[in-house]
Write a protein that holds these residues in place. Structure first.
Motif, PDB file in Angstrom:
ATOM      1  N   ALA A  77       0.839  -1.199   0.000  1.00 28.77           N
ATOM      2  CA  ALA A  77       0.000   0.000   0.000  1.00 28.77           C
ATOM      3  C   ALA A  77       0.874   1.248   0.000  1.00 28.77           C
ATOM      4  CB  ALA A  77      -0.911   0.010   1.218  1.00 28.77           C
ATOM      5  N   ASN A  78       0.257   2.365  -0.377  1.00 31.76           N
ATOM      6  CA  ASN A  78       0.907   3.664  -0.247  1.00 31.76           C
ATOM      7  C   ASN A  78      -0.052   4.591   0.509  1.00 31.76           C
ATOM      8  OD1 ASN A  78      -1.010   4.455  -2.119  1.00 31.76           O
ATOM      9  ND2 ASN A  78       0.438   4.724  -3.797  1.00 31.76           N
ATOM     10  N   HIS A  79       0.150   5.882   0.444  1.00 26.67           N
ATOM     11  CA  HIS A  79      -0.690   6.819   1.191  1.00 26.67           C
ATOM     12  C   HIS A  79      -2.138   6.837   0.698  1.00 26.67           C
ATOM     13  CE1 HIS A  79       2.695   8.287   3.406  1.00 26.67           C
ATOM     14  NE2 HIS A  79       3.352   8.569   2.288  1.00 26.67           N
ATOM     15  N   TYR A  80      -2.378   6.378  -0.514  1.00 28.13           N
ATOM     16  CA  TYR A  80      -3.713   6.450  -1.106  1.00 28.13           C
ATOM     17  C   TYR A  80      -4.497   5.144  -1.006  1.00 28.13           C
ATOM     18  CZ  TYR A  80      -1.629  10.652  -2.910  1.00 28.13           C
ATOM     19  OH  TYR A  80      -1.002  11.862  -3.014  1.00 28.13           O
ATOM     20  N   GLY A  81      -3.850   4.075  -0.580  1.00 28.86           N
ATOM     21  CA  GLY A  81      -4.539   2.798  -0.440  1.00 28.86           C
ATOM     22  C   GLY A  81      -3.715   1.646  -0.993  1.00 28.86           C
ATOM     23  N   THR A  82      -4.371   0.510  -1.176  1.00 30.05           N
ATOM     24  CA  THR A  82      -3.697  -0.698  -1.660  1.00 30.05           C
ATOM     25  C   THR A  82      -3.290  -0.524  -3.114  1.00 30.05           C
ATOM     26  OG1 THR A  82      -5.001  -2.048  -0.143  1.00 30.05           O
ATOM     27  CG2 THR A  82      -3.961  -3.182  -1.981  1.00 30.05           C
ATOM     28  N   ILE A  83      -2.043  -0.856  -3.414  1.00 29.81           N
ATOM     29  CA  ILE A  83      -1.560  -0.747  -4.794  1.00 29.81           C
ATOM     30  C   ILE A  83      -1.207  -2.105  -5.397  1.00 29.81           C
ATOM     31  CG2 ILE A  83      -0.745   1.616  -4.574  1.00 29.81           C
ATOM     32  CD1 ILE A  83       2.081   0.511  -4.200  1.00 29.81           C
ATOM     33  N   SER A  84      -1.034  -3.137  -4.561  1.00 30.10           N
ATOM     34  CA  SER A  84      -0.642  -4.439  -5.102  1.00 30.10           C
ATOM     35  C   SER A  84      -1.170  -5.573  -4.229  1.00 30.10           C
ATOM     36  CB  SER A  84       0.887  -4.512  -5.176  1.00 30.10           C
ATOM     37  OG  SER A  84       1.309  -5.796  -5.559  1.00 30.10           O
ATOM     38  N   TRP A  85      -1.814  -6.548  -4.877  1.00 28.04           N
ATOM     39  CA  TRP A  85      -2.242  -7.794  -4.243  1.00 28.04           C
ATOM     40  C   TRP A  85      -1.638  -8.917  -5.061  1.00 28.04           C
ATOM     41  CZ3 TRP A  85      -7.124  -8.402  -1.204  1.00 28.04           C
ATOM     42  CH2 TRP A  85      -7.662  -7.179  -0.788  1.00 28.04           C
ATOM     43  N   GLN A  86      -1.072  -9.898  -4.391  1.00 24.19           N
ATOM     44  CA  GLN A  86      -0.484 -11.024  -5.114  1.00 24.19           C
ATOM     45  C   GLN A  86      -0.513 -12.257  -4.224  1.00 24.19           C
ATOM     46  OE1 GLN A  86       3.890 -11.358  -5.659  1.00 24.19           O
ATOM     47  NE2 GLN A  86       3.392 -11.019  -7.812  1.00 24.19           N
ATOM     48  N   ILE A  87      -0.851 -13.390  -4.828  1.00 18.69           N
ATOM     49  CA  ILE A  87      -0.789 -14.664  -4.116  1.00 18.69           C
ATOM     50  C   ILE A  87      -0.114 -15.669  -5.043  1.00 18.69           C
ATOM     51  CG2 ILE A  87      -3.095 -15.410  -4.826  1.00 18.69           C
ATOM     52  CD1 ILE A  87      -3.371 -16.657  -2.014  1.00 18.69           C
ATOM     53  N   MET A  88       0.822 -16.427  -4.486  1.00 15.44           N
ATOM     54  CA  MET A  88       1.548 -17.435  -5.259  1.00 15.44           C
ATOM     55  C   MET A  88       1.589 -18.737  -4.482  1.00 15.44           C
ATOM     56  SD  MET A  88       4.929 -15.548  -6.603  1.00 15.44           S
ATOM     57  CE  MET A  88       4.925 -14.439  -7.969  1.00 15.44           C
ATOM     58  N   VAL A  89       1.227 -19.817  -5.143  1.00 17.17           N
ATOM     59  CA  VAL A  89       1.415 -21.156  -4.583  1.00 17.17           C
ATOM     60  C   VAL A  89       2.609 -21.735  -5.316  1.00 17.17           C
ATOM     61  CG1 VAL A  89       0.419 -23.439  -4.233  1.00 17.17           C
ATOM     62  CG2 VAL A  89      -1.032 -21.414  -4.066  1.00 17.17           C
ATOM     63  N   MET A  90       3.615 -22.146  -4.546  1.00 16.16           N
ATOM     64  CA  MET A  90       4.875 -22.617  -5.121  1.00 16.16           C
ATOM     65  C   MET A  90       5.274 -23.958  -4.526  1.00 16.16           C
ATOM     66  SD  MET A  90       6.985 -19.057  -4.901  1.00 16.16           S
ATOM     67  CE  MET A  90       6.099 -18.234  -3.602  1.00 16.16           C
ATOM     68  N   GLN A  91       6.151 -24.639  -5.252  1.00 14.28           N
ATOM     69  CA  GLN A  91       6.711 -25.894  -4.770  1.00 14.28           C
ATOM     70  C   GLN A  91       8.224 -25.755  -4.776  1.00 14.28           C
ATOM     71  OE1 GLN A  91       5.768 -29.383  -7.092  1.00 14.28           O
ATOM     72  NE2 GLN A  91       6.066 -30.714  -5.320  1.00 14.28           N
ATOM     73  N   ALA A  92       8.837 -26.015  -3.631  1.00 18.21           N
ATOM     74  CA  ALA A  92      10.292 -25.952  -3.527  1.00 18.21           C
ATOM     75  C   ALA A  92      10.896 -27.054  -4.393  1.00 18.21           C
ATOM     76  CB  ALA A  92      10.723 -26.108  -2.077  1.00 18.21           C
ATOM     77  N   CYS A  93      11.977 -26.739  -5.064  1.00 20.27           N
ATOM     78  CA  CYS A  93      12.601 -27.675  -6.007  1.00 20.27           C
ATOM     79  C   CYS A  93      13.861 -28.292  -5.425  1.00 20.27           C
ATOM     80  CB  CYS A  93      12.960 -26.944  -7.295  1.00 20.27           C
ATOM     81  SG  CYS A  93      11.535 -26.343  -8.178  1.00 20.27           S
ATOM     82  N   SER A  94      14.209 -29.434  -5.982  1.00 25.75           N
ATOM     83  CA  SER A  94      15.484 -30.043  -5.628  1.00 25.75           C
ATOM     84  C   SER A  94      16.558 -29.452  -6.541  1.00 25.75           C
ATOM     85  CB  SER A  94      15.414 -31.564  -5.773  1.00 25.75           C
ATOM     86  OG  SER A  94      15.256 -31.904  -7.124  1.00 25.75           O
ATOM     87  N   LEU A  95      17.762 -29.919  -6.375  1.00 25.95           N
ATOM     88  CA  LEU A  95      18.894 -29.352  -7.098  1.00 25.95           C
ATOM     89  C   LEU A  95      18.760 -29.480  -8.608  1.00 25.95           C
ATOM     90  CD1 LEU A  95      21.614 -27.992  -6.697  1.00 25.95           C
ATOM     91  CD2 LEU A  95      22.651 -30.252  -6.602  1.00 25.95           C
ATOM     92  N   TRP A  96      18.177 -30.569  -9.092  1.00 19.95           N
ATOM     93  CA  TRP A  96      18.142 -30.817 -10.533  1.00 19.95           C
ATOM     94  C   TRP A  96      16.802 -30.493 -11.175  1.00 19.95           C
ATOM     95  CZ3 TRP A  96      22.920 -30.905 -11.559  1.00 19.95           C
ATOM     96  CH2 TRP A  96      23.825 -31.495 -10.695  1.00 19.95           C
ATOM     97  N   ASP A  97      15.823 -30.032 -10.419  1.00 20.33           N
ATOM     98  CA  ASP A  97      14.523 -29.676 -10.978  1.00 20.33           C
ATOM     99  C   ASP A  97      14.582 -28.316 -11.667  1.00 20.33           C
ATOM    100  OD1 ASP A  97      13.376 -31.967 -10.022  1.00 20.33           O
ATOM    101  OD2 ASP A  97      12.526 -31.031  -8.235  1.00 20.33           O
ATOM    102  N   ALA A  98      13.696 -28.151 -12.639  1.00 21.70           N
ATOM    103  CA  ALA A  98      13.556 -26.843 -13.282  1.00 21.70           C
ATOM    104  C   ALA A  98      12.800 -25.925 -12.330  1.00 21.70           C
ATOM    105  CB  ALA A  98      12.789 -26.987 -14.594  1.00 21.70           C
ATOM    106  N   ALA A  99      13.321 -24.737 -12.144  1.00 17.04           N
ATOM    107  CA  ALA A  99      12.696 -23.787 -11.229  1.00 17.04           C
ATOM    108  C   ALA A  99      12.592 -22.424 -11.899  1.00 17.04           C
ATOM    109  CB  ALA A  99      13.511 -23.673  -9.948  1.00 17.04           C
ATOM    110  N   GLN A 100      11.625 -21.647 -11.463  1.00 16.93           N
ATOM    111  CA  GLN A 100      11.466 -20.297 -11.961  1.00 16.93           C
ATOM    112  C   GLN A 100      12.078 -19.335 -10.967  1.00 16.93           C
ATOM    113  OE1 GLN A 100       7.170 -21.059 -12.469  1.00 16.93           O
ATOM    114  NE2 GLN A 100       7.432 -19.834 -14.310  1.00 16.93           N
ATOM    115  N   ARG A 101      12.629 -18.263 -11.482  1.00 17.81           N
ATOM    116  CA  ARG A 101      13.170 -17.227 -10.610  1.00 17.81           C
ATOM    117  C   ARG A 101      12.015 -16.350 -10.153  1.00 17.81           C
ATOM    118  NH1 ARG A 101      18.607 -14.654 -12.491  1.00 17.81           N
ATOM    119  NH2 ARG A 101      19.719 -15.946 -11.033  1.00 17.81           N
ATOM    120  N   ILE A 102      11.892 -16.208  -8.853  1.00 18.53           N
ATOM    121  CA  ILE A 102      10.818 -15.420  -8.255  1.00 18.53           C
ATOM    122  C   ILE A 102      11.466 -14.484  -7.244  1.00 18.53           C
ATOM    123  CG2 ILE A 102       8.701 -15.532  -6.886  1.00 18.53           C
ATOM    124  CD1 ILE A 102       8.406 -18.446  -8.015  1.00 18.53           C
TER     125      ILE A 102
END
Length: 177
Positions: A77-102
């Motif tokens: 939020a800023n002085h005028y109210g909420t500016i960003s809402w975000q929800i992410m469900v993620m799965q932790a990866c092992s060393l050799w799994d493909a992962a996204q940078r977040i």
């Protein structure tokens, strides 16, 4: 053994993983959490971290083992109210799994569900509440269900409810693998 024999046998070389600074321990996923009242809040909606480290009164680090499913909510939020809402469900990866940078997740994770904006987040939160109301731990929910929610959200289609029958089928399938 003589001194000559000991000197003649070379010492074993460290493995490639040890030379690169990696040990045999499982790689951990670190998630940054923040709580600055009236400004920004990044917190876990669900998930079972292996450890939580408090950096200061406003910042924490949650650490997850490979394969763990967790949900991170970000509100800003800023002085005028909420500016960003975000929800992410993620799965932790092992060393050799493909992962996204977040942002805030090191080294990365497999993104199962990403809802951005007030309406998208408000569509997902009741579904998580419904899962918990059935007595099902959201971390045990099928990753396929979270991906399906993500796709339905993107296509602006009706969001299916996770039922006990669907959960039983998922547990049976996981038991066969």
């Amino acid at each position: 053994m003589t001194a000559q024999t000991v000197a003649a046998t070379p010492a074993p070389l460290p493995s490639f993983a040890v030379r690169c600074g990696q040990t045999d321990a499982a790689p951990l996923t670190r998630v940054s959490l923040v709580h600055a009242p009236q400004r920004i809040q990044v917190y876990l909606r669900f998930g079972d971290p292996a450890r939580i480290t408090r950096l200061d009164p406003m910042r924490r680090i949650a650490v997850f083992l490979p394969g763990a499913i967790f949900c991170r909510v970000r509100w800003q939020a800023n002085h005028y109210g909420t500016i960003s809402w975000q929800i992410m469900v993620m799965q932790a990866c092992s060393l050799w799994d493909a992962a996204q940078r977040i942002a805030g997740v090191l080294p990365g994770a497999r993104l199962l569900l990403h809802a951005n904006g007030k309406h998208a987040v408000r569509a997902v939160l009741p579904l998580i509440d419904a899962i918990e109301a059935q007595g099902i731990d959201p971390t045990a929910v099928s990753p396929v269900y979270w991906r399906m929610l993500n796709n339905r959200l993107a296509a602006r289609l009706a969001m299916p409810v996770y039922t006990a029958e669907r959960h039983t089928a998922w547990l049976a399938r996981r038991g066969l693998q």
